[in-house]
Design an enzyme around this catalytic site. Structure first.
Site, PDB file in Angstrom:
ATOM      1  N   LYS A   1       0.816  -1.221   0.000  1.00  0.00           N
ATOM      2  CA  LYS A   1       0.000   0.000   0.000  1.00  0.00           C
ATOM      3  C   LYS A   1       0.848   1.269   0.000  1.00  0.00           C
ATOM      4  O   LYS A   1       0.388   2.328  -0.432  1.00  0.00           O
ATOM      5  CB  LYS A   1      -0.914   0.030   1.228  1.00  0.00           C
ATOM      6  CG  LYS A   1      -1.935  -1.085   1.277  1.00  0.00           C
ATOM      7  CD  LYS A   1      -3.163  -0.803   0.461  1.00  0.00           C
ATOM      8  CE  LYS A   1      -4.233  -1.858   0.706  1.00  0.00           C
ATOM      9  NZ  LYS A   1      -5.409  -1.680  -0.151  1.00  0.00           N
TER      10      LYS A   1
ATOM     11  N   SER B   1      -8.832   0.616   8.382  1.00  0.00           N
ATOM     12  CA  SER B   1      -8.446   0.080   9.686  1.00  0.00           C
ATOM     13  C   SER B   1      -7.183  -0.744   9.532  1.00  0.00           C
ATOM     14  O   SER B   1      -6.757  -1.417  10.445  1.00  0.00           O
ATOM     15  CB  SER B   1      -9.569  -0.803  10.231  1.00  0.00           C
ATOM     16  OG  SER B   1      -9.842  -1.830   9.310  1.00  0.00           O
TER      17      SER B   1
END
Lengths: 336, 336
Positions: free
Chosen positions: B75, B96
């Site tokens: 990411k 989250s």
């Protein structure tokens, strides 16, 4: 070629030893053909910088992980160099752990026979690993026959076999010195290395000496198995009376090897004695902050940083993770 | 520059779709200055070949691990590219998990403000990670306000902030395509990639298209969260009705992103649906045979190989491990 003077002048600061006593060997790795074949076989170490770990420690730390080396530990560097440089058809080793797997795999790659003497109660995953590489796992009941008695028996039965020590062999030291050659490029101020029989740390010292690198080498040994630290303090080779039951099972050796000891005695000033708690904490930090699976022995070097943080202040530090092979049940217990 | 024809001709075999329908974008990564800065910031993927895993599977498999990428997952490639290419002073994301950490760290490196909306019951280690990079963790009670309602509220309060999607953003796809560029060099027959919102796999397809690489891309999705596989079969974007409670928490998305869907629809033929058991088995194999700590989502690609072994026969396969961040308690339970 070799300029150990620079290195040893630095190391000699504060030590009562004359330069003429130095016996650090260049090793035999300078046979360029063999070296190329060795370097082609091994996997370069994996350097990892974790912002979370660096922040947590407040220290410029780089991890050099041998957990992805073939067979999961640095031992493959040594084992491959041994098999590559001797034309014996059979190799016999004593190991319940990483050296056994490494020797078995090196023999598989180079088409030699291999027997690894292992206690019958070794973890089945380790016995299976040795067998998966086509080697014979010679399982012994250590209450009936010691590993070295069994080695003598097998040596008598196979007089042409090479009896491979996991650390006390110049070819082992030379093989391990390839890790030093990789680390020599980065100008670390200090490289911290787990110490069991002394095979890895003596290889790294030998390499830094050969490369004229000023990086300080610092040993990391379990406090429960502190024979090397005691030896360094006493100025003579001291052995443990019994095999120490530290969680860092790769360091459950009785003493440093005879070839390793003079290199260690002359090549470093500090061996940090690491508590069992700090070994566990280091392993957890690798898990939580660096996504790295380390075996307990591999976590010793970071454990040394936790144990004696102040000697690393403002230094560019490299911690060597020697291997990653650990039983799932032990690991699961350590991380939670 | 771009030759997608080769790639798409191959992909079109057996599919009833005309080439004129193809909408695969080259992306914006060909701004060379930005690309250099992005490549300088990210850590190249870690390629691992484990003899034990290869023997166990009887398959030529290479692991491409993003577990050592900054913040522990791929990411960061996306998040850094987003922040790098927009001059907003503030970035707001909903996550989250891995995207939140990645966005927080990218903002730290590039001196921007960052807010990550997280459910109040997120694992404390994840909340702490976001905060450790200087970002605000905006904790919400999802029973009172949904994540996207909260995003709308914050967007109204901070009209100049960039609302960063974890997958449905061309800058995200472009950032992730850097992993494809790395893998494009190795002539794999197949690359297997976990699928959640589709950000990673669409980036890899985009890259292979840009590079004219014939490597087949295969998706790996939990059977419990098979919206992408159903969409591919139906030829239209289908959403899950509820957030699927698979152990692979990185794929608990309701559907593929709108930008990701056409790339996926046109760029791949197969998404393997992986059982929860095979996700766990894959994670254990990484632990035991490759010394690799993977998160459950990261283990999906190897899980796909276990699930549907025959489609990989005689192929040179790369399995992408998308990340390594997993709670110790969950991991400990999975490996024993």
């Amino acid at each position: 070629m070799l300029d150990c003077k620079l290195l040893t002048d630095k190391l000699l600061i504060g030590k009562q030893i004359s330069r003429s006593q130095l016996t650090i060997s260049q090793g035999t790795i300078y046979n360029e053909d063999m070296k190329a074949e060795l370097l082609n076989a091994i996997r370069p170490t994996t350097l990892i910088r974790s912002a979370k770990l660096i922040d947590h420690l407040g220290l410029d730390v780089t991890i050099a992980s041998e957990t992805f080396q073939h067979t999961g530990s640095f031992k493959f560097r040594a084992a491959y160099n041994v098999v590559l440089n001797d034309d014996a058809e059979e190799f016999i080793g004593v190991s319940s752990g990483n050296f056994g797997q490494a020797l078995a795999y090196a023999c598989k790659l180079l088409n030699r026979k291999c027997t690894v003497i292992m206690p019958a109660n070794s973890a089945s995953v380790k016995v299976e690993a040795v067998r998966s590489f086509g080697a014979t796992a010679d399982l012994i009941d250590v209450n009936v026959v010691s590993r070295y008695e069994r080695l003598k028996q097998l040596a008598a039965e196979h007089p042409n076999a090479y009896l491979a020590s996991a650390y006390d062999d110049q070819l082992v030291i030379d093989g391990n010195s390839t890790l030093g050659d990789e680390l020599a490029k980065y100008n670390f101020d200090a490289v911290v290395v787990p110490v069991g029989g002394g095979g890895l740390i003596s290889g790294i010292i030998q390499s830094f000496c050969r490369n004229g690198v000023m990086t300080e080498v610092i040993g990391a040994e379990p406090a429960m198995a502190n024979d090397a630290a005691r030896s360094l303090k006493a100025g003579e080779l001291i052995a443990n009376e019994n095999e120490p039951q530290t969680i860092a099972d790769g360091t459950r050796t009785l003493s440093l090897g005879k070839l390793n000891w003079p290199i260690i005695q002359n090549g470093l000033r500090t061996i940090v004695e690491v508590s069992e708690d700090n070994i566990t904490t280091a392993l957890k930090l690798y898990f939580g902050l660096a996504n790295l699976k380390s075996e307990p022995t591999g976590a010793l070097s970071l454990g040394a940083v936790l144990e004696n943080r102040e000697i690393f202040d403002n230094k560019k530090v490299c911690v060597v993770v020697s291997g990653g092979n650990v039983d799932a049940a032990i690991y699961a217990q350590m991380i939670i």
